[in-house]
Write an enzyme that holds these catalytic residues in place. Structure first.
Site, mmCIF file in Angstrom:
data_model
loop_
_atom_site.group_PDB
_atom_site.id
_atom_site.type_symbol
_atom_site.label_atom_id
_atom_site.label_comp_id
_atom_site.label_asym_id
_atom_site.label_seq_id
_atom_site.Cartn_x
_atom_site.Cartn_y
_atom_site.Cartn_z
ATOM 1 N N HIS A 127 0.849 -1.198 -0.050
ATOM 2 C CA HIS A 127 -0.155 0.039 -0.052
ATOM 3 C C HIS A 127 1.052 1.308 0.008
ATOM 4 C CE1 HIS A 127 0.296 0.145 4.462
ATOM 5 N NE2 HIS A 127 0.349 1.138 4.443
ATOM 6 N N GLN A 144 0.812 5.776 12.576
ATOM 7 C CA GLN A 144 1.125 6.252 11.201
ATOM 8 C C GLN A 144 2.454 6.351 10.922
ATOM 9 O OE1 GLN A 144 -1.317 6.651 13.625
ATOM 10 N NE2 GLN A 144 -3.243 7.685 13.159
ATOM 11 N N ASP A 182 4.559 4.078 9.832
ATOM 12 C CA ASP A 182 5.489 2.924 10.257
ATOM 13 C C ASP A 182 5.383 1.974 9.065
ATOM 14 O OD1 ASP A 182 6.660 4.111 12.360
ATOM 15 O OD2 ASP A 182 5.063 3.208 13.568
#
Length: 272
Positions: free
Chosen positions: A82, A229, A231
């Site tokens: 992603h 958030q 990482d």
């Protein structure tokens, strides 16, 4: 990155979205900040951790860092699929002119180590962005890093995957769950949890369902230690081996909502 509801894709993406005055409505929110409840880490202790960067896309304040990665061969870096989405990069990976892996550097503002350009990107063809199943990509570097930077990958059935095993997660993400991004590498000690813990936390319904075949559950049963958030794509290491990549979760450091990681042994092709 990990946000409220289900951790949002990446911290950098969250910053871009906020700047545009929009609300992110992603599916599984990827952990893109680290490390809640963590501590500073020395890059000499974890030379296989790299920061993925594009200053053109994400600005120079934090050296353009937007995701993490891990060196598994001198020219190969694993990260979350992603992290390479068009909504994150603004295009395909090869269209980002200054896409680099920053290796051998703990402080993003520093100058040690090296910045190595990405020459190719392979995204797992079985990756499902709706469920985040198979959330893995392989980046090829234009030049080789030292062999000492490489970490071994735990294979299926390895003791490193056993429930209760202590594990360490690394990253430059959010340290509080409220947007306080780290400027230097941090790590948190968690443990591999039984699949049932994440199946209870993420049964589907209005959220995303945990899939034990491609995902790995890890966290602190008491809460307070977790990826967050910023990482995304960073490594989860147990018994000196790579077992997972930061993928998604709900909130940061909540005992009832463990972190969900890509189960590397199940997703990484053998030829890598």
């Amino acid at each position: 990155m990990r946000g409220s509801l289900i951790r949002a894709l990446t911290g950098a993406l969250g910053l871009i979205t906020a700047a545009a005055g929009q609300l992110a409505t992603a599916g599984p929110v990827a952990a893109d900040s680290v490390v809640v409840g963590g501590r500073p880490a020395r890059i000499t202790d974890a030379p296989w951790v790299v920061a993925l960067s594009s200053r053109d896309r994400f600005g120079g304040t934090r050296a353009g860092q937007f995701c993490g990665g891990v060196v598994v061969a001198p020219t190969k870096v694993l990260t979350a699929a992603h992290c390479l989405g068009r909504e994150v990069l603004g295009g395909e990976p090869w269209e980002v002119r200054d896409f680099v892996a920053i290796a051998g550097r703990a402080a993003l503002s520093g100058h040690e180590g090296q910045e190595v350009r990405i020459s190719d990107a392979w995204v797992n063809p079985d990756y499902d962005p709706t469920t985040n199943s198979g959330d893995l990509a392989v980046l090829t570097l234009v030049s080789a890093l030292p062999q000492s930077y490489v970490i071994g990958v735990a294979r299926s059935g390895d003791a490193a995957y056993a429930s209760g095993t202590e594990a360490d997660v690394y990253g430059w993400g959010d340290t509080t769950g409220n947007g306080a991004y780290a400027s230097a590498l941090r790590t948190a000690r968690v443990q591999v949890l039984p699949d049932s813990a994440c199946e209870r936390a993420y049964p589907g319904g209005f959220g995303v369902r945990y899939q034990r075949g491609t995902m790995l559950c890890a966290g602190d049963p008491r809460g307070g230690k977790d990826a967050c958030q910023g990482d995304s794509g960073g490594p989860l290491v147990a018994k000196g081996l790579l077992v997972g990549l930061v993928s998604w979760g709900s909130g940061c450091g909540q005992a009832e909502n463990p972190g969900v990681y890509t189960r590397v042994s199940a997703v990484l092709p053998e030829h890598f």
